[in-house]
Design an enzyme around this catalytic site. Sequence first.
Site, PDB file in Angstrom:
ATOM      1  N   LYS A 221       0.250 -19.196   5.707  1.00  0.00           N
ATOM      2  CA  LYS A 221      -0.492 -19.588   6.899  1.00  0.00           C
ATOM      3  C   LYS A 221      -0.660 -18.359   7.787  1.00  0.00           C
ATOM      4  O   LYS A 221       0.172 -17.469   7.686  1.00  0.00           O
ATOM      5  CB  LYS A 221       0.246 -20.745   7.534  1.00  0.00           C
ATOM      6  CG  LYS A 221       0.911 -20.510   8.875  1.00  0.00           C
ATOM      7  CD  LYS A 221       1.472 -21.770   9.417  1.00  0.00           C
ATOM      8  CE  LYS A 221       1.238 -21.867  10.892  1.00  0.00           C
ATOM      9  NZ  LYS A 221       1.915 -20.857  11.694  1.00  0.00           N
TER      10      LYS A 221
ATOM     11  N   GLU B 103      10.785 -24.863  20.832  1.00  0.00           N
ATOM     12  CA  GLU B 103      11.388 -23.565  20.496  1.00  0.00           C
ATOM     13  C   GLU B 103      11.848 -22.879  21.772  1.00  0.00           C
ATOM     14  O   GLU B 103      11.190 -22.993  22.811  1.00  0.00           O
ATOM     15  CB  GLU B 103      10.375 -22.678  19.786  1.00  0.00           C
ATOM     16  CG  GLU B 103       9.934 -23.239  18.443  1.00  0.00           C
ATOM     17  CD  GLU B 103       9.000 -22.277  17.735  1.00  0.00           C
ATOM     18  OE1 GLU B 103       9.486 -21.442  16.974  1.00  0.00           O
ATOM     19  OE2 GLU B 103       7.789 -22.353  17.984  1.00  0.00           O
TER      20      GLU B 103
ATOM     21  N   HIS C 276       2.075 -27.579  11.105  1.00  0.00           N
ATOM     22  CA  HIS C 276       3.434 -28.133  11.008  1.00  0.00           C
ATOM     23  C   HIS C 276       3.545 -29.558  11.577  1.00  0.00           C
ATOM     24  O   HIS C 276       4.068 -30.456  10.925  1.00  0.00           O
ATOM     25  CB  HIS C 276       4.439 -27.235  11.731  1.00  0.00           C
ATOM     26  CG  HIS C 276       4.458 -25.811  11.229  1.00  0.00           C
ATOM     27  ND1 HIS C 276       4.246 -25.492   9.924  1.00  0.00           N
ATOM     28  CD2 HIS C 276       4.666 -24.642  11.871  1.00  0.00           C
ATOM     29  CE1 HIS C 276       4.334 -24.168   9.775  1.00  0.00           C
ATOM     30  NE2 HIS C 276       4.583 -23.634  10.939  1.00  0.00           N
TER      31      HIS C 276
ATOM     32  N   ARG D  13       0.830  -1.200   0.000  1.00  0.00           N
ATOM     33  CA  ARG D  13       0.000   0.000   0.000  1.00  0.00           C
ATOM     34  C   ARG D  13       0.876   1.267   0.000  1.00  0.00           C
ATOM     35  O   ARG D  13       0.481   2.304  -0.528  1.00  0.00           O
ATOM     36  CB  ARG D  13      -0.843  -0.055   1.281  1.00  0.00           C
ATOM     37  CG  ARG D  13      -1.865   1.013   1.441  1.00  0.00           C
ATOM     38  CD  ARG D  13      -2.497   0.849   2.816  1.00  0.00           C
ATOM     39  NE  ARG D  13      -3.525  -0.177   2.785  1.00  0.00           N
ATOM     40  CZ  ARG D  13      -4.815   0.073   2.548  1.00  0.00           C
ATOM     41  NH1 ARG D  13      -5.224   1.299   2.353  1.00  0.00           N
ATOM     42  NH2 ARG D  13      -5.694  -0.899   2.521  1.00  0.00           N
TER      43      ARG D  13
ATOM     44  N   LYS E 246       6.807 -22.926  23.267  1.00  0.00           N
ATOM     45  CA  LYS E 246       7.695 -21.756  23.246  1.00  0.00           C
ATOM     46  C   LYS E 246       8.470 -21.700  24.552  1.00  0.00           C
ATOM     47  O   LYS E 246       8.026 -22.246  25.577  1.00  0.00           O
ATOM     48  CB  LYS E 246       6.881 -20.469  23.133  1.00  0.00           C
ATOM     49  CG  LYS E 246       5.939 -20.422  21.952  1.00  0.00           C
ATOM     50  CD  LYS E 246       6.669 -20.107  20.677  1.00  0.00           C
ATOM     51  CE  LYS E 246       5.712 -19.988  19.519  1.00  0.00           C
ATOM     52  NZ  LYS E 246       6.363 -20.109  18.228  1.00  0.00           N
TER      53      LYS E 246
HETATM   54  C1  BG6 Z   1       5.515 -20.466  12.325  1.00  0.00           C
HETATM   55  C2  BG6 Z   1       4.822 -20.193  13.635  1.00  0.00           C
HETATM   56  O1  BG6 Z   1       4.613 -20.989  11.378  1.00  0.00           O
HETATM   57  O2  BG6 Z   1       6.577 -21.393  12.525  1.00  0.00           O
HETATM   58  C3  BG6 Z   1       5.806 -19.691  14.676  1.00  0.00           C
HETATM   59  O3  BG6 Z   1       3.804 -19.233  13.431  1.00  0.00           O
HETATM   60  C4  BG6 Z   1       6.980 -20.613  14.797  1.00  0.00           C
HETATM   61  O4  BG6 Z   1       5.181 -19.519  15.944  1.00  0.00           O
HETATM   62  C5  BG6 Z   1       7.582 -20.944  13.428  1.00  0.00           C
HETATM   63  O5  BG6 Z   1       7.955 -19.990  15.618  1.00  0.00           O
HETATM   64  C6  BG6 Z   1       8.624 -22.038  13.539  1.00  0.00           C
HETATM   65  O6  BG6 Z   1       9.310 -22.163  12.332  1.00  0.00           O
HETATM   66  P1  BG6 Z   1      10.819 -22.679  12.283  1.00  0.00           P
HETATM   67  O7  BG6 Z   1      11.104 -22.819  10.825  1.00  0.00           O
HETATM   68  O8  BG6 Z   1      11.630 -21.619  12.951  1.00  0.00           O
HETATM   69  O9  BG6 Z   1      10.848 -23.958  13.033  1.00  0.00           O
END
Ligand code: BG6
Length: 479
Positions: free
Chosen positions: A144, A212, A236, A51, A327
């Site tokens: 996504k 993570e 995922h 935009r 997380k």
């Molecule tokens: C994303 C999620 O799709 O994938 C995130 O929204 C997540 O919350 C991320 O941290 C993880 O991706 P990767 O490739 O870092 O494992």
Amino acid sequence: MVSRVIPVKAFDLVLFGATGDLAQRKIWPGLFHRFVAGQFDEHSRILGVSRSDLDQAAFRKKVAKSIEDPKADKDLIEKFLEHVDYISIDATGERGWDALAQAVRPDTVRAFYLSVAPRFFGPIARRLEKFGIATPDSRIVVEKPFGHDLESAKTLNEELRACFQEHQIYRIDHYLGKETVQNLMALRFANSLFEPLWNSSQIDHVQITVAESLSVEGRGEYYDQSGAMRDMVQNHLMQLLCLTAMEPPSKFTPNAVRNEKLKVIEALEPVPPSDIARGQYRAFGEQGSYRDHSGNPDSTTESFIAMKVEVANWRWAGTPFYLRTGKCLRQRLSEIAVFFRNPPHMIFPGAETPQGNVLVIRLQPDEGMTLHTTIKDPGPGGMRLTEASLDMTFADSLKGSEQPQDAYERLIMDVIRGDQTLFMRGDEVESAWAWADPIIAGWTERKTKPQQYDVGSAGPEDALLLMHKDGRRWRSIGA
Ligand code: BG6
């Protein structure tokens, strides 16, 4: 091993959301790497769209900044930028669309990448059609989250399908672009060793972990509406489960592969509350809590989930799949661990099998595979057993070949090639929501609260209990 870069045909890639976060972190750097690798045809162009009212020079400067590769040759960056143009468009209005219609060229692969919020998918698709920009051959790529539940996913599918056909729609799940995820298919379907063992008579259970160490700080508002179930499990982890559990497709074509994945999702049993552990990280030292980061002091959204999933078919009945993601855990670690059954009878008196045979497929970090085996403890002292592992780090085994690409690099090139194998089909996404929705609805109905866990831990206590009650243990997340 020989490095092989297969050039793609000349393309016009129209990138909506060209100044957004994902574009800057993943898409521009990914495109630049493919350009440097020599995969671009010299007539290819990327038309950045957003935009903002930016001129060409200001936009290219932004792109250069997002590439930010100190090792990159300045001339190469300049050459790459020659392929980049900018058009300011109002995605929900009329401004800019004529200019885009004039900018795209006939006889060139045409792809529209919608790196924007899902509420813009419909309006953009309709305008691409109305202004004659979408052709029967062009491709549309969407990011996504693909919906929030089954109903919203169906609406998105309808909006896209009103203007594009399924074979033109590329729904990204970037996990499918990861090197090791594809290696899982190679491992299963290009080797004969594993297939006779790949079933419930030989496999006790499977653990799929995506841990993570990052918090949700900076994206708490989005995340709080989503939680680990919608953000990670429905997509995922579901994809990892599908690739591990699916039947061998008869050929490696997009629909053959996706048909088999769909069958796995359709075979999933509903998950009872007793087979789920939800967690939320609490403050620790300097680190704020989930509730601080989400800006919602009363949040009951989970930042961690562990669950036991049953695939009700002949291959897998009796072999549970345990999924776990969260997380602020101890370490960033993603892996699929396949636990084989113990020998039916132990002939060595007094000897316990230390761990049994476990095949671990590591996605990140340190992509590779390890097969844990039991051997004799060397030296005197009788027949004592110990564990030894056969280790393969892909980086070591593939020395000399091209470095693995980032998932986005591969997926964008697949769009240009017209290969949908690593993208989700509409029915797959809907089916995954149909499985996830009742689980989420149950939490709302019962007003369940996630259990608190410490930042830097392996998750909440309930996750351990989930395994213990089945007489099993999670693999450890880091030391
Ligand atoms: C994303 C999620 O799709 O994938 C995130 O929204 C997540 O919350 C991320 O941290 C993880 O991706 P990767 O490739 O870092 O494992």
